[in-house]
Design an enzyme around this catalytic site. Structure first.
Site: not given
Ligand code: NOJ
Length: 562
Positions: A98, A29, A256, A21, A23
């Site tokens: 992500d 952040d 994922e 962090d 701030n």
């Molecule tokens: C996988 C992510 O890694 C997790 O943190 C999230 O809760 C779920 N997908 C839903 O987006």
């Protein structure tokens, strides 16, 4: 095997909320990350994966995005992001974003419009169905508990949400939606980012008849299994995405993919498939789980773990690429789960690093792993913040299926907040994470587990990670050698070789807290050996027989005369 930079890289995952962090608002952040880039450079990682930094109401800590092109206000501004990208690139560090595109937030403009009426232009961006006799359209359960369908009182139709009801699933059947997502991805790539980690990407294709899942006897809601995961449609969408977007850039992509099998994984990552570079499989993350999954009784058996890991190593060999991880923001800390976070914390953290980084695939380090951060035990459920944990607590206690103590024990072992406590920078107030009030409590062990204490200690876990990372850069065999499990039946030692040309890499890891005898298999022949790394001082450097110390790890390079 084709050579690519992303096969030779090491990725470091940042969970921005808990990293640094800058701030004083108690929330990590982007400027905090910039402050720590030199630390990451020192560690030697190549790519930073940022868990979501987009605008979000934070029902699921940013995995519920309300604006894909905006930055979450707690994390900073788009100018801060641009600065982070430039500063990272100055240090030759890449940034992987992500990308959460199975669902958005219910506060995304698309959903706000979609909900307005059945004829709205955005209605079909989400998955709306009629109920059946006053019940949801089918029996699918959401990953965070309860039905995966929510009734909208206005239109009297249900929308699908495989996660929380504030995370409505996007309808990938809709061509306009796909186009908007692809153009958003290009917008980020044109900014200069270096890749995407794609959240639950194997769930974007769904069986369009939305049939009932098989009732598993535990919940009234069934896990829809392959009806919503790994459906053939996902490959159409990813191939289109690859053609329209990914193939135009030299980037890293990792999807994922819960519940994926190795043969299904090859469909995502096969080099002739034109989809993704690699996936995160989950089989090894469920090792030892019983019928109640992560919240039930679990037993760790090294034999089962070896079988799973070796299956992934061997089945993808020459066909696709693995990702290597033992923890992340959804999993407990690896040293607490697979090592010993007490007496042998330092030894076992180093052993696990050795074990993972010598395998074939791209290694992922989760923030804090490199200093041996551990799981946490908060006394009160009120100190927990994670939606999955809180829902599980509520579900189990209200149904009477578990006592308070039973569910707390399960949370201590497997809850997601274990990984989400603030990064432990030093032994000062709040572990140096913030000058304010941290959004989640700091693990009290920061007094002795912290980065500052490790930077100058040549025997620290941090400095061991530095060495492991540099080995990968120096020896091609660590990246491209073929994997072979040895001593398969040994209950305590996980040992394997990697082979490239006439060289053999021998990796020996004692996974237990007792001394164990290692004997080299007779068929491993060599003329010369070189010890590349070990987590103990090696006094007798013979490998015919070694009495391994608790959690000892050694890596040898064996050569034959040319
Ligand atoms: C996988 C992510 O890694 C997790 O943190 C999230 O809760 C779920 N997908 C839903 O987006």
């Amino acid at each position: 095997m084709n050579k690519y930079w992303w096969k030779e890289s090491i990725v470091y995952q940042i969970y921005p909320r808990s990293f640094k962090d800058s701030n004083g608002d108690g929330i990590g952040d982007l400027r905090g990350i910039i402050e720590k880039l030199d630390y990451l450079k020192e560690l030697g990682v190549d790519v930073l994966w940022l868990s979501p930094v987009y605008e979000s109401p934070n029902d699921d800590n940013g995995y519920d995005i309300s604006n894909y092109k905006g930055i979450m206000k707690e994390f900073g501004t788009i100018e801060d992001f641009d600065l982070l990208l430039a500063e990272a690139h100055n240090r030759k560090i890449k940034i992987m974003m992500d990308l959460v595109i199975n669902h958005s937030s219910d506060e995304h403009q698309w959903f706000i419009e979609s909900k307005k009426s059945k004829t709205n232009k955005y209605r079909d961006y989400y998955i709306w169905r009629d109920g059946k006799d006053g019940l949801p359209p089918n029996n699918w359960g959401g990953c965070f508990g309860g039905s995966a369908w929510e009734l909208d009182p206005q239109s009297q139709m249900y929308y699908l949400h495989l996660f929380s009801k504030k995370q409505p699933d996007l309808n990938w059947e809709n061509e306009n939606l796909r186009k908007e997502i692809f153009s958003m991805m290009k917008w980020w790539l044109e900014k200069g980012i270096d890749g995407f980690r794609m959240d639950v990407i194997n769930m974007i294709g769904k069986d369009q008849s939305y049939p009932d899942g098989i009732i598993n006897g535990i919940s009234i809601y069934a896990d829809p299994g392959n009806l919503s995961k790994n459906h053939p449609k996902v490959h159409d969408y990813l191939q289109e995405m690859n053609k329209e977007v990914l193939s135009k850039y030299d980037i890293i992509t990792v999807g994922e993919a819960p519940d994926v099998t190795p043969s299904q994984a090859i469909e995502f990552v096969g080099e002739d498939r034109n989809e993704l570079n690699m996936v995160f499989e989950f089989e090894h993350m469920s090792v030892g789980d019983g019928p109640e999954g992560k919240w039930g009784e679990t037993t760790f058996d090294l034999g089962e773990f070896k079988t799973i890991m070796s299956k992934w190593q061997s089945k993808l060999q020459g066909k696709g690429w693995n990702s290597l991880y033992l923890n992340n923001h959804d999993q407990p800390r690896m040293v607490s789960r697979f090592g010993n976070d007490n007496k042998y914390r330092i030894e076992s953290a180093k052993m696990l690093a050795t074990f993972l980084h010598m395998l074939t695939g791209t290694p992922y380090i989760y923030q804090g792993e490199e200093i041996g951060m551990t799981n946490v035990k908060f006394d009160s459920i009120n100190d927990y913040k994670d939606i999955e944990t809180l829902n599980a607590y509520k579900g189990f206690t209200e149904s009477g299926k578990k006592s308070h103590n039973e569910i707390m024990d399960a949370i201590y072992k497997r809850g997601r907040d274990n990984a989400r406590t603030p990064f432990q920078w030093n032994d000062k107030n709040n572990a140096g994470f913030t000058d304010g009030n941290p959004w989640i409590k700091v693990n009290p062990n920061y007094k002795y587990i912290n980065a500052q204490a490790q930077l100058d200690d040549e025997n620290s876990i941090f400095n061991y990670y530095k060495k492991v990372i540099r080995l990968r850069k120096k020896y091609e065999i660590i990246v491209y050698g073929d994997y072979n499990l040895i001593l398969e039946d040994n209950k305590y030692i996980y040992s394997y070789t990697r082979k490239l040309n006439d060289e053999i890499l021998l990796v020996i890891c004692n996974f237990c807290e007792n001394p164990v005898l290692f004997s080299i298999p007779k068929d491993i022949k060599y003329d010369r050996k070189e010890l590349l790394i070990s987590n103990y001082i090696v006094d007798i450097d013979s490998i015919d027989e070694i009495m391994l110390k608790p959690y000892e790890a050694r890596v040898y390079l064996l050569k034959n005369k040319a």
